[in-house]
Design an enzyme around this catalytic site. Structure first.
Site, short mmCIF file in Angstrom:
data_model
loop_
_atom_site.label_atom_id
_atom_site.label_comp_id
_atom_site.label_asym_id
_atom_site.label_seq_id
_atom_site.Cartn_x
_atom_site.Cartn_y
_atom_site.Cartn_z
N LYS A 162 21.89 21.63 -12.08
CA LYS A 162 20.51 21.15 -11.95
C LYS A 162 20.21 20.73 -10.51
CE LYS A 162 21.05 17.81 -15.04
NZ LYS A 162 22.46 17.98 -15.46
N ARG A 191 16.32 11.88 -20.39
CA ARG A 191 17.60 12.11 -21.07
C ARG A 191 17.59 11.57 -22.49
NH1 ARG A 191 20.83 12.18 -15.92
NH2 ARG A 191 22.97 12.68 -16.37
N ARG A 228 34.22 19.18 -7.65
CA ARG A 228 32.96 19.10 -6.88
C ARG A 228 33.01 18.04 -5.78
NH1 ARG A 228 27.45 18.04 -10.30
NH2 ARG A 228 28.24 15.96 -10.77
N ARG A 252 31.91 12.06 -6.39
CA ARG A 252 31.31 11.07 -7.28
C ARG A 252 32.39 10.38 -8.10
NH1 ARG A 252 26.09 13.61 -10.19
NH2 ARG A 252 26.92 12.26 -11.83
N ARG A 303 30.11 11.65 -20.55
CA ARG A 303 28.81 12.19 -20.12
C ARG A 303 28.40 13.37 -21.00
NH1 ARG A 303 30.31 13.26 -14.08
NH2 ARG A 303 28.20 14.09 -13.82
P1 AMP Z 1 23.45 12.43 -12.88
O1 AMP Z 1 23.56 12.35 -11.40
O2 AMP Z 1 22.13 12.95 -13.35
O3 AMP Z 1 24.62 13.13 -13.52
O4 AMP Z 1 23.51 10.92 -13.41
C1 AMP Z 1 24.63 10.09 -13.16
C2 AMP Z 1 24.63 8.90 -14.09
O5 AMP Z 1 23.44 8.11 -13.86
C3 AMP Z 1 24.56 9.23 -15.58
O6 AMP Z 1 25.85 9.50 -16.12
C4 AMP Z 1 23.96 7.94 -16.14
O7 AMP Z 1 24.91 6.90 -16.16
C5 AMP Z 1 22.93 7.60 -15.08
N1 AMP Z 1 21.62 8.26 -15.34
C6 AMP Z 1 21.01 9.18 -14.55
N2 AMP Z 1 19.83 9.55 -15.07
C7 AMP Z 1 19.70 8.85 -16.22
C8 AMP Z 1 18.70 8.82 -17.23
N3 AMP Z 1 17.58 9.59 -17.16
N4 AMP Z 1 18.89 7.98 -18.28
C9 AMP Z 1 19.98 7.20 -18.37
N5 AMP Z 1 20.98 7.20 -17.46
C10 AMP Z 1 20.84 8.02 -16.39
#
Ligand code: AMP
Length: 214
Positions: free
Chosen positions: A13, A87, A126, A160, A171
């Site tokens: 994404k 989400r 990554r 990360r 996740r």
């Molecule tokens: P991402 O970078 O999108 O993989 O997000 C990393 C982490 O941020 C996720 O595993 C969640 O802990 C938190 N997070 C990001 N976006 C959301 C969302 N829309 N709702 C809830 N938690 C989020």
């Protein structure tokens, strides 16, 4: 035009969103990036979410909806790419209401489909440029010149803290349990499109371009 990219962690994404930003002048709204920024700058909210994120669980709806609402105010007419938001169904409802209040809407919800095995391999190798966020991979995409970012010439790279196998399992569970119901939600609204995320980055970009231009 506003779009949502939806898919499990590692589906690509962020990579595709960055391409759309540079090719189409759209704006990437990644709640993950916003939360990581808050964590890095040590804000009260950042400290609050740090542990939840490290475990790979979702942070509360109120927090991410608040972050998105704030950003939407500063869009200035540019098309938004929602990356990692919504989400949950509550977030999706909130986004509908926010967009409607601005006389705007989501044109396409693009699901990026990738097999679980491929996700584990992608995520655990990554790393990203600390300066511009370009994404690389230990085996599939090293910078052309070792240690130097292809895009900005930066020489610092980060990994990360939630790109571990344990956090990834959590996740993925969060994705299938809390986020995948959104596919039905948007399908019912006639906005869901699906791309095969297993191909190379260019092949995926082509599929997304086709959706945006048709
Ligand atoms: P991402 O970078 O999108 O993989 O997000 C990393 C982490 O941020 C996720 O595993 C969640 O802990 C938190 N997070 C990001 N976006 C959301 C969302 N829309 N709702 C809830 N938690 C989020």
């Amino acid at each position: 035009m506003n779009i949502i990219l939806i898919g499990p962690p590692g589906a690509g994404k962020g990579t595709q969103a960055k391409r759309l930003v540079s090719e189409r002048g759209m704006v990437q709204l990644s709640t993950g990036d916003m939360l990581r920024d808050a964590k890095t700058s040590g804000t009260e909210m950042g400290n609050l979410v740090a542990d939840v994120m490290a475990r790979g669980e979702l942070v509360t709806d109120d927090i991410v909806i608040g972050l998105i609402a704030e950003k939407l105010d500063s869009l200035d007419g540019a098309g938004a790419i929602f990356d990692g938001f919504p989400r949950t169904l509550a977030q999706a409802d909130a986004l509908e209401a926010l967009m409607a209040s601005k006389g705007s809407e989501i044109a396409h919800v693009i699901e990026m489909r990738v097999d679980d095995d491929a996700l584990v391999a992608r995520i655990t190798g990554r790393f990203t440029c600390a300066n511009c966020g370009e994404v690389y991979h230990d085996t599939t995409r090293q910078p052309k010149q070792s240690g130097v970012c292809d895009i900005c010439g930066g020489t610092e790279f980060t990994r990360r803290s939630d790109d571990t196998e344990d956090a990834l399992r959590t996740r993925l569970m969060a994705y299938y349990k809390q986020t995948s119901p959104l596919l039905g939600y948007y399908h019912a609204k006639g906005r869901l499109k699906t791309v095969d995320g297993m191909g190379g980055m260019d092949a995926v970009s082509t599929q997304i371009s086709d959706i945006l231009t048709n």
